[in-house]
Design an enzyme around this catalytic site. Structure first.
Site, short mmCIF file in Angstrom:
data_model
loop_
_atom_site.label_atom_id
_atom_site.label_comp_id
_atom_site.label_asym_id
_atom_site.label_seq_id
_atom_site.Cartn_x
_atom_site.Cartn_y
_atom_site.Cartn_z
N GLY A 27 -56.65 65.70 60.50
CA GLY A 27 -55.96 66.52 59.51
C GLY A 27 -56.86 67.30 58.56
N ARG A 33 -38.58 61.98 77.39
CA ARG A 33 -39.20 63.12 76.73
C ARG A 33 -38.13 63.94 76.00
NH1 ARG A 33 -44.58 63.13 75.65
NH2 ARG A 33 -45.17 65.26 75.18
N HIS A 35 -56.91 77.30 67.20
CA HIS A 35 -57.67 76.87 68.38
C HIS A 35 -59.16 77.06 68.11
CE1 HIS A 35 -58.39 75.89 72.55
NE2 HIS A 35 -59.28 76.87 72.56
N ASN A 56 -57.70 70.37 58.89
CA ASN A 56 -57.05 71.68 58.70
C ASN A 56 -55.87 71.58 57.74
OD1 ASN A 56 -58.20 74.00 60.40
ND2 ASN A 56 -58.28 72.26 61.79
C1 GRF Z 1 -59.18 71.43 65.30
O1 GRF Z 1 -60.42 71.64 65.91
C2 GRF Z 1 -58.19 72.46 65.75
O2 GRF Z 1 -58.77 73.70 66.00
C3 GRF Z 1 -57.69 71.87 67.03
O3 GRF Z 1 -57.62 70.48 66.78
C4 GRF Z 1 -58.54 70.12 65.77
C5 GRF Z 1 -57.79 69.42 64.69
O4 GRF Z 1 -58.63 68.91 63.70
N1 GRF Z 1 -56.46 72.48 67.44
P1 GRF Z 1 -58.04 68.33 62.35
O5 GRF Z 1 -57.03 67.25 62.71
O6 GRF Z 1 -57.41 69.46 61.59
O7 GRF Z 1 -59.20 67.73 61.62
#
Ligand code: GRF
Length: 207
Positions: free
Chosen positions: A12, A66, A110, A14
């Site tokens: 998490g 699912r 991504h 991000n």
């Molecule tokens: C990040 O590298 C994002 O680009 C990818 O998954 C990862 C998540 O990292 N989709 P975090 O959980 O936000 O630390």
């Protein structure tokens, strides 16, 4: 106020970048109404709870099929009624019904410059391992709208990051996060909140 739901499976960071940017006023008029994870151990859930954001785990393991899992996921999101859904490291395939319902209202981050090192199987460290294996000198991150394909939706923003000779996948992953992901994801949400992101067919642009 832009109401968002964040879906995350892992640490998490991000999500944290979004929370911090909202707090600092760098994202305009936005509220993270809920964080949902498929993984009860995801640190993203702790980060949310530490900030008083409702956080729930909806795991496929807890449902007989699912379909039942997706039903619960969609129902939970619909109850919050967000304007935007942010996939921040969410390692679950998004069903078509959800993509149709939230067309151009789901974004994903991504860790490469799409269309390089993306698509099925390209997630986590694998993306950076492949970039190093190919010997690219520049990689980066992409924020894009989510469509029915894997990493195929309209690209909203990208940021390039230098690859250095002695990089390992871990080191590169960290640099891509610090220099690109944690910057462009909050920036895109801010622009979205201000109504500045336009999208038509396969192309998105900032007005
Ligand atoms: C990040 O590298 C994002 O680009 C990818 O998954 C990862 C998540 O990292 N989709 P975090 O959980 O936000 O630390």
């Amino acid at each position: 106020m832009l109401k968002i739901v964040v879906l995350a499976s892992g640490s998490g960071t991000n999500l944290q970048a979004m929370i911090d940017s909202i707090e600092k006023g760098e994202i305009w008029n936005t509220e993270i109404a809920m964080v949902i994870s498929n993984n009860e151990k995801a640190y993203a859930l702790d980060r949310a709870r530490n900030c008083g954001i409702p956080a729930v785990c909806i795991s496929p393991k807890d449902y007989p099929s699912r379909e039942e899992f997706y039903k619960k996921l969609l129902f939970t999101i619909e109850e919050v009624s967000p304007e935007l859904i942010v996939l921040a490291g969410f390692l679950v395939f998004i069903p078509e019904i959800m993509i149709k319902k939230y067309k151009n209202r789901i974004i994903n981050i991504h860790p490469s410059l799409i269309p390089s090192f993306c698509g099925t199987g390209f997630y986590g460290l694998k993306v950076h391992e492949e970039a190093l294996k190919r010997g690219v000198k520049v990689t980066g991150a992409t924020v894009h709208f989510v469509d029915e394909g894997t990493d195929t939706g309209p690209i909203i923003m990208q940021k390039a990051v230098e690859v250095r000779q002695d990089d390992t996948a871990n080191i590169l992953q960290r640099r891509v996060m610090e220099e690109a992901e944690w910057k462009i994801l909050p920036k895109v949400i801010d622009l979205y909140a201000k109504g500045k992101i336009k999208v038509k067919d396969k192309r998105a642009w900032i007005e």
